[in-house]
Design a protein around this motif. Structure first.
Motif, short mmCIF file in Angstrom:
data_model
loop_
_atom_site.label_atom_id
_atom_site.label_comp_id
_atom_site.label_asym_id
_atom_site.label_seq_id
_atom_site.Cartn_x
_atom_site.Cartn_y
_atom_site.Cartn_z
N LYS A 21 -56.18 68.93 -76.72
CA LYS A 21 -55.99 67.25 -77.01
C LYS A 21 -56.49 66.68 -75.33
O LYS A 21 -57.27 66.21 -75.24
N GLU A 22 -55.36 66.40 -74.67
CA GLU A 22 -55.10 66.21 -73.14
C GLU A 22 -56.77 66.30 -71.99
O GLU A 22 -56.53 65.66 -71.59
N LYS A 23 -56.75 67.74 -72.25
CA LYS A 23 -57.94 68.33 -71.73
C LYS A 23 -59.46 67.60 -71.98
O LYS A 23 -60.27 66.85 -71.04
N TYR A 24 -59.34 66.81 -73.85
CA TYR A 24 -60.55 66.78 -73.91
C TYR A 24 -60.60 65.54 -73.30
O TYR A 24 -61.57 64.71 -73.28
N SER A 25 -59.45 64.26 -74.04
CA SER A 25 -59.21 63.01 -73.27
C SER A 25 -59.44 62.55 -72.23
O SER A 25 -60.39 61.80 -71.70
N GLU A 26 -58.80 64.37 -70.46
CA GLU A 26 -59.97 63.28 -68.98
C GLU A 26 -61.16 63.82 -69.35
O GLU A 26 -61.55 62.51 -68.53
N SER A 27 -61.18 64.80 -70.29
CA SER A 27 -62.93 64.26 -69.90
C SER A 27 -63.94 64.08 -70.47
O SER A 27 -64.99 62.49 -70.11
N PHE A 28 -63.29 62.81 -71.78
CA PHE A 28 -63.79 61.68 -72.35
C PHE A 28 -63.85 61.23 -71.12
O PHE A 28 -65.15 60.00 -71.22
N LEU A 29 -62.60 60.33 -71.11
CA LEU A 29 -62.45 59.21 -69.86
C LEU A 29 -63.34 59.50 -68.64
O LEU A 29 -63.97 58.16 -68.14
N ALA A 30 -62.97 60.94 -68.44
CA ALA A 30 -64.27 60.73 -67.47
C ALA A 30 -66.04 60.62 -67.44
O ALA A 30 -66.73 59.95 -66.57
N LEU A 31 -66.29 61.38 -68.53
CA LEU A 31 -67.54 61.08 -69.13
C LEU A 31 -68.26 58.84 -68.96
O LEU A 31 -69.08 58.54 -68.98
N CYS A 32 -67.06 58.67 -69.82
CA CYS A 32 -66.89 56.95 -69.94
C CYS A 32 -67.16 56.18 -68.98
O CYS A 32 -67.60 55.43 -68.21
N ALA A 33 -66.28 56.89 -67.72
CA ALA A 33 -66.30 56.35 -66.88
C ALA A 33 -66.92 56.35 -66.03
O ALA A 33 -67.91 55.49 -65.03
N GLY A 71 -75.69 54.28 -77.62
CA GLY A 71 -74.63 55.02 -77.52
C GLY A 71 -73.78 54.88 -76.44
O GLY A 71 -74.23 55.14 -75.31
N LEU A 72 -72.12 56.15 -77.08
CA LEU A 72 -71.31 56.60 -75.73
C LEU A 72 -72.24 57.95 -75.45
O LEU A 72 -71.97 59.01 -76.12
N TRP A 73 -72.31 58.27 -74.35
CA TRP A 73 -72.51 59.61 -74.32
C TRP A 73 -71.50 60.16 -74.17
O TRP A 73 -71.25 61.74 -74.75
N GLN A 120 -60.64 55.72 -80.10
CA GLN A 120 -60.92 53.95 -80.21
C GLN A 120 -59.86 54.06 -78.90
O GLN A 120 -60.57 53.17 -78.42
N PRO A 121 -58.75 54.91 -79.17
CA PRO A 121 -57.88 54.04 -77.71
C PRO A 121 -58.20 55.05 -76.90
O PRO A 121 -58.36 54.56 -75.56
N LEU A 122 -59.24 55.96 -76.51
CA LEU A 122 -59.45 56.56 -75.60
C LEU A 122 -60.57 55.52 -74.48
O LEU A 122 -60.66 54.82 -73.64
N ILE A 123 -61.26 54.89 -75.36
CA ILE A 123 -62.35 53.95 -75.10
C ILE A 123 -61.47 52.94 -74.56
O ILE A 123 -61.51 52.28 -73.99
N ASP A 124 -61.03 52.36 -75.26
CA ASP A 124 -59.93 51.52 -74.88
C ASP A 124 -59.45 50.83 -73.82
O ASP A 124 -59.31 50.79 -72.60
N LYS A 125 -58.55 52.52 -73.56
CA LYS A 125 -58.79 52.88 -72.15
C LYS A 125 -59.14 52.84 -71.03
O LYS A 125 -59.36 52.44 -70.30
#
Length: 597
Positions: A21-33, A71-73, A120-125
Motif C-alpha cells: 500500500k505504501e509503495k502503491y501510494s508513492e507511485s500514485f502520487l508520482a504519477l499525479c505529480a 481522467g487521472l492517469w 481520495q486522500p492521495l488526490i487531496d495530498k
C-alpha cells in the motif's frame, strides 16, 4: 445476477498489505505529480500566443482543469488490469450488450468504496483541488468500455448495416444498443455524482467524458446511421398510423353545437383537444419528443444538432409537408365546396396550429435555446422545407415554426376565399338588382312594414349556405382560427355587397331602402352567435344604410355640404356617425336616394 446473489468482486486496493500500500501510494502520487506538471506545461503553451491578454489569468484554472477532464492517469492504470479480465466475458456477449453494460456497472460500483477510501486522500495530498476519485474512477471505466465498443461492437454493426438488404434486424440491434447506452450513462452518472462536492468548472469538464455516447463525437458516420435508423423507424410507425382513418377523426365537443360564444370560445389553447387537432398530430408530437429526449444523451452541441436535424426535425418536416399536400389536393378555391373538404382542411389547419404550439414550447426550453445560436448547422443530405428564413428567429425550430404559420394562414385564406366565391356566385343576381324599383311589388310611395318584411328570395339561398358553412367551421376549427376566419369572411362580404351596388346609378326608393335593411339584418344574424355587434364587421354596408335612412332634409343639406367641400373632413363625416366611407363615397350613396337629387 438474476437471483441477486452474486458475490462482490474483491477490491485489490483494500486487500493490499501495508508495504504494498505504501509503495502503491508513492507511485500514485508520482504519477499525479507528473500529470499535474504536464497540465501546467499545456496551459503555458496555450497561453503563449496571447500572453499580453490580462483576461487569460482568470481562465488559468479552467484551462488547467480542462487538461485533466479526461481522467487521472493513475486511476486509468488501475483500470487496465481489470479490462483484460472483463473482455474475456465481453467476447461472449456481442449479441447481448446488456450483459456487458451490467458487468461494467457492477465492477465500477463494487470498487467505489475502496476507491474513495484509499485514493481520495492521495488526490487531496497531490493538491488536485476539486477532483473526485469516484468520478475519475467512473471516467476510467467508461473510457475502457468506449474503447471496446469502438473496436468490437460498432464495426460489425456498421458492416451489417451496409451489406444487409433486410436491415430490420440490424435496426433492432442498433436501437437496443443505444437504449442500453442511455440506461448505462444514467446509472454511471449517479455513481460519479456520489463523490465529493465538485467545483462547477471541473464538473463541466469531467462530465463530458462520462458518456459512452462520446463514441459518436469521433464517428459522425455512425451518428448518421443511428439517425437514419431512428427516422426510418418513426416514419414506418407514422405510415401505419396514417393508414388508420380514425387517426384523422376528432371528436367534437357537444357544447360547440350550441353556438354560444360565452360557452364555447376558449382561447387559452394548450392541448390537442383544445386545438381540435386529429389524433395523428399527437402521435407525431410524441414520436418527435422521444427522439429529442434521446438527443440529450449526446455530449456535445454539434452532435445534438446533427442528430436532431436528421431525426426529429426531419420527421416533423415530413409530416408538415404531408399536411400541406393534403390541403393542396383539396383545391378549395377551384371546386365546389363540400362538407368533407371543409372538414379535412380544418383538421389539417388544427394539426398545424397544435404542432406549432408544441414546437414553440420546445424552442423555449433551455436546452434548445442553447442550440438556437448553432441552429445554422444542417446535415449535408437534409433539405429544408422552408427556404424563406430572412427574418429568422433565434430559435432552433425557427424554420419549422415559420412553415407552420404560413401553412395555417394560407389555407385559412383559401377556406375564406372559397366561401366568399360561393356566396358571390349564389347572390350575384341579387346584389346586381339591389335598389332596382322593379324588384318591389308595391308602389314606391308605399313603405312596407319592416317587422313583417321577408328577405328577398334571391338572397335566401346564399344566406342559408353561408349559415351552414360558418356553423360547420365553428364545429371543425379551433377557436382562435375560427375567430379570425369569421371576421375575415364578414369583412369580405361587406366589401362584396358594398362594391357590387352601382352607387350613383341606381335610385333607392324608401321601400328599397327598407328591403336592403331587412336583408342586411338577415346577413348580420348569421354572425350574431359569435359577436354581440356583428355590424362592426360590416362597416361600409352599415355606413351606407345610415346615409340611405337619413331624414330627407338632413340628407339634402349633407349632400350639398359635401359637394361644396364644407363637410369634406373626417370630423364632419364622424359627426354623422360615418367612420369608414370617405366624402366621395358618401356623395355617391346620397345620390342613390331616389329623392336625393
Amino acid at each position: 445476477m438474476e437471483k441477486d446473489k452474486y458475490s462482490q468482486v474483491p477490491n485489490p486496493l483494500i486487500l493490499m498489505n501495508e508495504a504494498n500500500k505504501e509503495k502503491y501510494s508513492e507511485s500514485f502520487l508520482a504519477l499525479c505529480a507528473l500529470q499535474h506538471v504536464q497540465a501546467n506545461r499545456e496551459v503555458r503553451q496555450c497561453q503563449m500566443p496571447a500572453a499580453t491578454t490580462p483576461s487569460l489569468s482568470d481562465s488559468k484554472y479552467f484551462d488547467k482543469t480542462a487538461c485533466l477532464d479526461n481522467g487521472l492517469w493513475a486511476i486509468d492504470e488501475l483500470v487496465h488490469p481489470i479490462v483484460s479480465r472483463m473482455e474475456y466475458h465481453f467476447s461472449k456477449w456481442s449479441e447481448q450488450p446488456e450483459f456487458i453494460f451490467a458487468l461494467v456497472y457492477k465492477i465500477t460500483k463494487d470498487f467505489m468504496d475502496g476507491v474513495d477510501d484509499v485514493l481520495q486522500p492521495l488526490i487531496d495530498k497531490a493538491r488536485l483541488v476539486g477532483l473526485s476519485a469516484k468520478e475519475s474512477w467512473v471516467t476510467g471505466m467508461v473510457k475502457m468500455l468506449l474503447g471496446y465498443l469502438e473496436t468490437q461492437i460498432f464495426p460489425p454493426l456498421v458492416t451489417a448495416y451496409h451489406r444487409t438488404d433486410d436491415k430490420l434486424e440490424v435496426h433492432s440491434s442498433w436501437m437496443h444498443l443505444n437504449d442500453q447506452m442511455i440506461t448505462f450513462d444514467k446509472r454511471m452518472q449517479l455513481l460519479a455524482d456520489s463523490g465529493i462536492q465538485k467545483v462547477a468548472l471541473v464538473s463541466e469538464g469531467l462530465s463530458r467524458s462520462l458518456s459512452v455516447f462520446s463514441i459518436y463525437v469521433g464517428h459522425s458516420d455512425w451518428l448518421r446511421i443511428w439517425a437514419d435508423i431512428e427516422l426510418n423507424s418513426a416514419q414506418n410507425k407514422l405510415k401505419s398510423e396514417l393508414e388508420d382513418e380514425a387517426s384523422w377523426l376528432c371528436s367534437i365537443d357537444p357544447q360547440d353545437e350550441l353556438g354560444h360564444q360565452e360557452t364555447t370560445a376558449r382561447f387559452l389553447l394548450s392541448t390537442r383537444e383544445d386545438y381540435k387537432a386529429p389524433p395523428v398530430s399527437e402521435f407525431v408530437v410524441k414520436t418527435a419528443s422521444t427522439m429529442i429526449e434521446r438527443s440529450h444523451a449526446l455530449p456535445t452541441k454539434g452532435t445534438k444538432i446533427q442528430y436532431c436535424r436528421s431525426t426529429s426535425v426531419q420527421f416533423l418536416n415530413d409530416f408538415f409537408v404531408l399536411l400541406h399536400e393534403g390541403c393542396e389536393a383539396l383545391q378549395l378555391p377551384n371546386t365546389a365546396l363540400q362538407d368533407e373538404s371543409l372538414l379535412k382542411a380544418s383538421y389539417a389547419i388544427n394539426a398545424a396550429r397544435y404542432c406549432e404550439y408544441v414546437v414553440r414550447e420546445w424552442g423555449e426550453d433551455t436546452a434548445f435555446m442553447e442550440l438556437g445560436a448553432h441552429g445554422n448547422y444542417v446535415d449535408g443530405n437534409q433539405e429544408q422545407i422552408h427556404k424563406h428564413s430572412a427574418q429568422r428567429q433565434c430559435s432552433f425550430f425557427a424554420d419549422e415554426i415559420a412553415f407552420l404559420v404560413k401553412l395555417g394562414t394560407d389555407f385559412l385564406e383559401q377556406v375564406m376565399s372559397s366561401i366568399l366565391i360561393e356566396f358571390e356566385d349564389l347572390s350575384w343576381d341579387y346584389v346586381q338588382s339591389i335598389g332596382s324599383s322593379n324588384e318591389q311589388n308595391r308602389p314606391d310611395d308605399q313603405v312596407p312594414d319592416e317587422e313583417n318584411l321577408e328577405v328577398l328570395p334571391g338572397f335566401v339561398a346564399s344566406l342559408e349556405v353561408l349559415r351552414e358553412r360558418t356553423t360547420k367551421l365553428k364545429l371543425y376549427l379551433n377557436s382562435k382560427d375560427f375567430l379570425d376566419l369569421w371576421r375575415s369572411i364578414a369583412e369580405g362580404l361587406d366589401y362584396f355587397v358594398y362594391s357590387s351596388i352601382r352607387w350613383g346609378q341606381v335610385k333607392f326608393s324608401d321601400p328599397a331602402v327598407v328591403q336592403l335593411r331587412v336583408d342586411t339584418k338577415a346577413l348580420l344574424r348569421i354572425f350574431r352567435p359569435y359577436c354581440s355587434r356583428p355590424e362592426a364587421f360590416f362597416p361600409f354596408v352599415t355606413d351606407s344604410l345610415k346615409l340611405l335612412t337619413m331624414r330627407e332634409t338632413d340628407a339634402q343639406y349633407f349632400l350639398e355640404a359635401l359637394k361644396k367641400g364644407k363637410d369634406n373632413s373626417k370630423s364632419g363625416l364622424r359627426q354623422h356617425g360615418l367612420h369608414h366611407v370617405d366624402a366621395s363615397q358618401a356623395v355617391k350613396v346620397l345620390r342613390s336616394r331616389k329623392s336625393g337629387g
